[in-house]
Scaffold this motif. Structure first.
Motif, PDB file in Angstrom:
ATOM      1  N   LEU A  74       0.831  -1.200   0.000  1.00 15.06           N
ATOM      2  CA  LEU A  74       0.000   0.000   0.000  1.00 15.06           C
ATOM      3  C   LEU A  74       0.866   1.251   0.000  1.00 15.06           C
ATOM      4  O   LEU A  74       0.649   2.185  -0.789  1.00 15.06           O
ATOM      5  N   LEU A  75       1.875   1.289   0.860  1.00 17.63           N
ATOM      6  CA  LEU A  75       2.747   2.459   0.926  1.00 17.63           C
ATOM      7  C   LEU A  75       3.591   2.590  -0.335  1.00 17.63           C
ATOM      8  O   LEU A  75       3.793   3.699  -0.848  1.00 17.63           O
ATOM      9  N   ALA A  76       4.075   1.462  -0.858  1.00 17.59           N
ATOM     10  CA  ALA A  76       4.834   1.504  -2.105  1.00 17.59           C
ATOM     11  C   ALA A  76       3.969   2.027  -3.245  1.00 17.59           C
ATOM     12  O   ALA A  76       4.449   2.768  -4.117  1.00 17.59           O
ATOM     13  N   SER A  77       2.687   1.679  -3.234  1.00 14.06           N
ATOM     14  CA  SER A  77       1.776   2.136  -4.285  1.00 14.06           C
ATOM     15  C   SER A  77       1.535   3.635  -4.197  1.00 14.06           C
ATOM     16  O   SER A  77       1.508   4.335  -5.220  1.00 14.06           O
ATOM     17  N   MET A  78       1.337   4.146  -2.988  1.00 14.96           N
ATOM     18  CA  MET A  78       1.131   5.582  -2.813  1.00 14.96           C
ATOM     19  C   MET A  78       2.342   6.355  -3.327  1.00 14.96           C
ATOM     20  O   MET A  78       2.209   7.352  -4.050  1.00 14.96           O
ATOM     21  N   LEU A  79       3.527   5.879  -2.979  1.00 15.00           N
ATOM     22  CA  LEU A  79       4.748   6.522  -3.463  1.00 15.00           C
ATOM     23  C   LEU A  79       4.882   6.381  -4.978  1.00 15.00           C
ATOM     24  O   LEU A  79       5.296   7.324  -5.670  1.00 15.00           O
ATOM     25  N   GLY A  80       4.533   5.217  -5.505  1.00 18.73           N
ATOM     26  CA  GLY A  80       4.647   4.993  -6.938  1.00 18.73           C
ATOM     27  C   GLY A  80       3.753   5.913  -7.749  1.00 18.73           C
ATOM     28  O   GLY A  80       4.157   6.443  -8.786  1.00 18.73           O
ATOM     29  N   VAL A  81       2.529   6.110  -7.278  1.00 15.19           N
ATOM     30  CA  VAL A  81       1.604   7.014  -7.972  1.00 15.19           C
ATOM     31  C   VAL A  81       2.163   8.434  -7.981  1.00 15.19           C
ATOM     32  O   VAL A  81       2.178   9.113  -9.018  1.00 15.19           O
ATOM     33  N   LEU A  82       2.628   8.895  -6.825  1.00 17.92           N
ATOM     34  CA  LEU A  82       3.171  10.256  -6.743  1.00 17.92           C
ATOM     35  C   LEU A  82       4.438  10.396  -7.578  1.00 17.92           C
ATOM     36  O   LEU A  82       4.666  11.433  -8.209  1.00 17.92           O
ATOM     37  N   ARG A  83       5.251   9.363  -7.607  1.00 17.18           N
ATOM     38  CA  ARG A  83       6.484   9.421  -8.398  1.00 17.18           C
ATOM     39  C   ARG A  83       6.174   9.523  -9.892  1.00 17.18           C
ATOM     40  O   ARG A  83       6.924  10.139 -10.657  1.00 17.18           O
ATOM     41  N   ALA A  84       5.052   8.957 -10.310  1.00 16.01           N
ATOM     42  CA  ALA A  84       4.639   9.051 -11.716  1.00 16.01           C
ATOM     43  C   ALA A  84       4.035  10.412 -12.042  1.00 16.01           C
ATOM     44  O   ALA A  84       3.697  10.680 -13.199  1.00 16.01           O
ATOM     45  N   GLY A  85       3.876  11.261 -11.019  1.00 22.08           N
ATOM     46  CA  GLY A  85       3.315  12.588 -11.234  1.00 22.08           C
ATOM     47  C   GLY A  85       1.813  12.647 -11.090  1.00 22.08           C
ATOM     48  O   GLY A  85       1.208  13.707 -11.284  1.00 22.08           O
ATOM     49  N   ALA A  86       1.185  11.520 -10.744  1.00 23.12           N
ATOM     50  CA  ALA A  86      -0.269  11.456 -10.624  1.00 23.12           C
ATOM     51  C   ALA A  86      -0.692  11.662  -9.170  1.00 23.12           C
ATOM     52  O   ALA A  86       0.140  11.857  -8.279  1.00 23.12           O
ATOM     53  N   ALA A  87      -1.999  11.610  -8.939  1.00 22.75           N
ATOM     54  CA  ALA A  87      -2.565  11.708  -7.596  1.00 22.75           C
ATOM     55  C   ALA A  87      -3.260  10.397  -7.269  1.00 22.75           C
ATOM     56  O   ALA A  87      -3.871   9.770  -8.138  1.00 22.75           O
ATOM     57  N   TYR A  88      -3.169   9.975  -6.012  1.00 22.29           N
ATOM     58  CA  TYR A  88      -3.838   8.732  -5.638  1.00 22.29           C
ATOM     59  C   TYR A  88      -5.233   9.017  -5.084  1.00 22.29           C
ATOM     60  O   TYR A  88      -5.484  10.047  -4.463  1.00 22.29           O
ATOM     61  N   VAL A  89      -6.140   8.085  -5.360  1.00 25.82           N
ATOM     62  CA  VAL A  89      -7.527   8.166  -4.897  1.00 25.82           C
ATOM     63  C   VAL A  89      -7.772   6.941  -4.024  1.00 25.82           C
ATOM     64  O   VAL A  89      -8.020   5.849  -4.537  1.00 25.82           O
ATOM     65  N   PRO A  90      -7.667   7.078  -2.711  1.00 24.34           N
ATOM     66  CA  PRO A  90      -7.820   5.904  -1.848  1.00 24.34           C
ATOM     67  C   PRO A  90      -9.277   5.497  -1.700  1.00 24.34           C
ATOM     68  O   PRO A  90     -10.159   6.333  -1.493  1.00 24.34           O
ATOM     69  N   ILE A  91      -9.529   4.206  -1.825  1.00 27.70           N
ATOM     70  CA  ILE A  91     -10.869   3.649  -1.640  1.00 27.70           C
ATOM     71  C   ILE A  91     -10.767   2.485  -0.669  1.00 27.70           C
ATOM     72  O   ILE A  91      -9.931   1.595  -0.841  1.00 27.70           O
ATOM     73  N   GLN A  92     -11.619   2.492   0.334  1.00 28.20           N
ATOM     74  CA  GLN A  92     -11.655   1.395   1.284  1.00 28.20           C
ATOM     75  C   GLN A  92     -12.390   0.221   0.650  1.00 28.20           C
ATOM     76  O   GLN A  92     -13.467   0.380   0.064  1.00 28.20           O
ATOM     77  N   ALA A  93     -11.826  -0.968   0.772  1.00 26.81           N
ATOM     78  CA  ALA A  93     -12.410  -2.145   0.121  1.00 26.81           C
ATOM     79  C   ALA A  93     -13.806  -2.456   0.628  1.00 26.81           C
ATOM     80  O   ALA A  93     -14.617  -3.051  -0.089  1.00 26.81           O
TER      81      ALA A  93
END
Length: 510
Positions: A74-93
């Motif tokens: 989860l944390l790697a994904s948040m960083l990965g999205v930001l590193r790509a220049g995008a914004a993350y949209v968190p959704i609870q399962a």
């Protein structure tokens, strides 16, 4: 990687500085589980995720849904999205399907990052679906974009009064201001910060980035539900010393086992009015612990103000919301938007470096809530919180209540109109009124009064209907059938005349 100088200009920039300073320090681990990732390993994984995202045309200005269980991925994904220049949209399962669909439709993401448990939730959607566990290489074409403080970092969805959730636009600069040189609870590289909140809840902005952007260890809460009886064991397992809990979680933990906090240096709590009695129990049980009362809406990136409670401070008059956090400006104003004198009640307006960039794709609502004050010397944009406060002579602010009907329950902000709009869409419900009420045990609950011309539908049916459309914390505890809703002389709903539930009768309860 060379050490950078000056202030960080993005979340990724701040994170990379920690990687450069201590690449082999532990960055993330999970309570009651084996394994850790170092800053170097977490950085490498996030780069692979960013590379995979750019291969599917994700770039600056795009949005990427993140929906997965709490894990290092989860944390790697948040960083990965930001590193790509995008914004993350968190959704609870666990969000109801219709609400999840609404978030996806509003945010218009290019891709979704999922895990094995959540992949099926997005089957058939016009999205590129990626699992971080499957990402193996970056690829030669990946070139990290330049990201600045004003660039969007996350869309944090909150309850909406029209029945449609709204998203606060959290920028890189907002997160940096929340975390960098904090005057309310400084985090050191030797600290271990618990990540307990849902990633879709704004407390996670403090928990995740407070750890990673300060070189600390992020300790993920154990998988699954952690009961108050297990909470202390979870904290001790990884020597956690900093925790953020909602007021409801804090109160429940103190009621059942306040010794769970014995190993902490600092505990912050907020989201609702805090009970002085519970704080007194904490201070008696864990002398020397630093307790911080936090206050703030999502629109101001988690925190507006904080109050450090002294070990011997008299709390008989309640717990204040404190003083503004760094680089946040506040004003107490009258109904005309003019500042009031110290001691006088008024609406709290907030501005400064933590103020988000309005609501995503909601220009009318943004213009209504994000305003430009007219008083002499005022500049910039302020958010109208709808909260009644007053400023004491010593500069400390006290919370007095809500101006509108919005309220918080168990740390979640709730717009009762959203529940009402959902209920009246049920074919058997003609009218609905929803309000918070305090039961005979002193617990706050959501109550719904319904007018059903063809008779009250089975409560189990209504419960199932609501759970498909709103989160569990928005499902009323009590449903009461009425022939008509009470009205005032001018024809408006008289909420004060709504009958009080018979809390001892189970016939009303959902």
């Amino acid at each position: 990687m060379t050490a950078a100088t000056g202030a960080a200009h993005s979340v990724i920039d701040a994170f990379e500085r920690q990687v450069a300073a201590q690449p082999d320090a532990f960055a993330v681990t999970q309570a009651l589980a084996a394994g850790t990732l170092t800053y170097r390993e977490l950085d490498s994984w996030s780069r692979r995720i960013a590379g995979a995202l750019t291969k599917v045309a994700v770039g600056p200005g795009d949005r990427v849904v993140i929906c997965m269980s709490r894990s290092p991925a989860l944390l790697a994904s948040m960083l990965g999205v930001l590193r790509a220049g995008a914004a993350y949209v968190p959704i609870q399962a666990t969000e109801p399907e219709q609400r999840r669909i609404g978030v996806v439709q509003d945010s218009a993401p290019v891709a979704a990052l999922v895990d094995a448990e959540t992949r099926a939730l997005f089957a058939g959607r016009p999205l590129v679906i990626l699992d971080p566990a499957d990402v193996r290489s970056v690829g030669p074409a990946f070139r990290p974009p330049v990201i600045g403080p004003a660039d969007l970092a996350a869309l944090m969805f909150t309850s909406g009064s029209s029945g449609r959730p709204k998203a606060a636009c959290v920028t890189n600069g907002n997160i940096l201001n929340l975390i960098t040189d904090a005057n309310y609870l400084p985090i050191r590289h030797t600290d271990r910060v618990l990540h307990h909140a849902s990633v879709a809840f704004d407390a996670s902005l403090f928990e995740v980035w407070g750890a990673l952007l300060n070189g600390a260890l992020s300790v993920l809460s154990a998988a699954g539900h952690v009961s108050p009886n297990e909470f202390g064991h979870m904290l001790r397992d990884k020597y956690v010393n900093i925790v953020f809990l909602t007021a409801a979680q804090f109160h429940q933990q103190v009621d059942i086992d306040p010794t769970a906090f014995a190993g902490l240096d600092s505990l912050m709590s907020g989201g609702e009015v805090l009970s002085p009695k519970h704080v007194d129990v904490l201070r008696a049980t864990v002398p020397g612990i630093q307790f911080v009362a936090g206050y703030g809406p999502t629109e101001n990136t988690t925190l507006v103000s904080c109050h450090r409670v002294g070990q011997d401070e008299d709390l008989s008059g309640g717990i204040p919301i404190g003083v503004p956090v760094q680089n946040v400006h506040v004003a107490v104003v009258d109904p005309d938007g003019e500042p009031v004198a110290d001691g006088a009640p008024g609406e709290l307006w907030v501005g400064g470096a933590s103020l988000t960039a309005g609501y995503w794709k909601r220009p009318e609502l943004t213009a209504q809530k994000f305003v430009h004050p007219r008083w002499p010397g005022a500049s910039g944009t302020y958010y109208r919180t709808g909260d009644r406060v007053r400023r004491r002579g010593d500069g400390v602010y006290e919370f007095l209540g809500r101006i509108d009907r919005q309220f918080k329950l168990r740390g979640f902000r709730i717009e009762p109109e959203e529940i009402e709009h959902t209920l009246i869409r049920h074919p058997g419900v003609a009218k609905a009124a929803v309000e918070p009420r305090t039961d005979h045990r002193g617990d706050r609950r959501i109550v719904a009064w319904l007018v059903c011309p063809r008779g009250m539908p089975p409560r189990a049916e209504l419960r199932a209907y609501l759970r498909e459309r709103v989160p569990e914390h928005m499902v009323p505890s009590v449903l009461i059938g009425l022939e008509q809703l009470p009205l005032t002389p001018n024809g408006k709903l008289d909420r004060r005349a709504l009958p009080e539930p018979d809390w001892t009768s189970r016939s009303f309860h959902v």
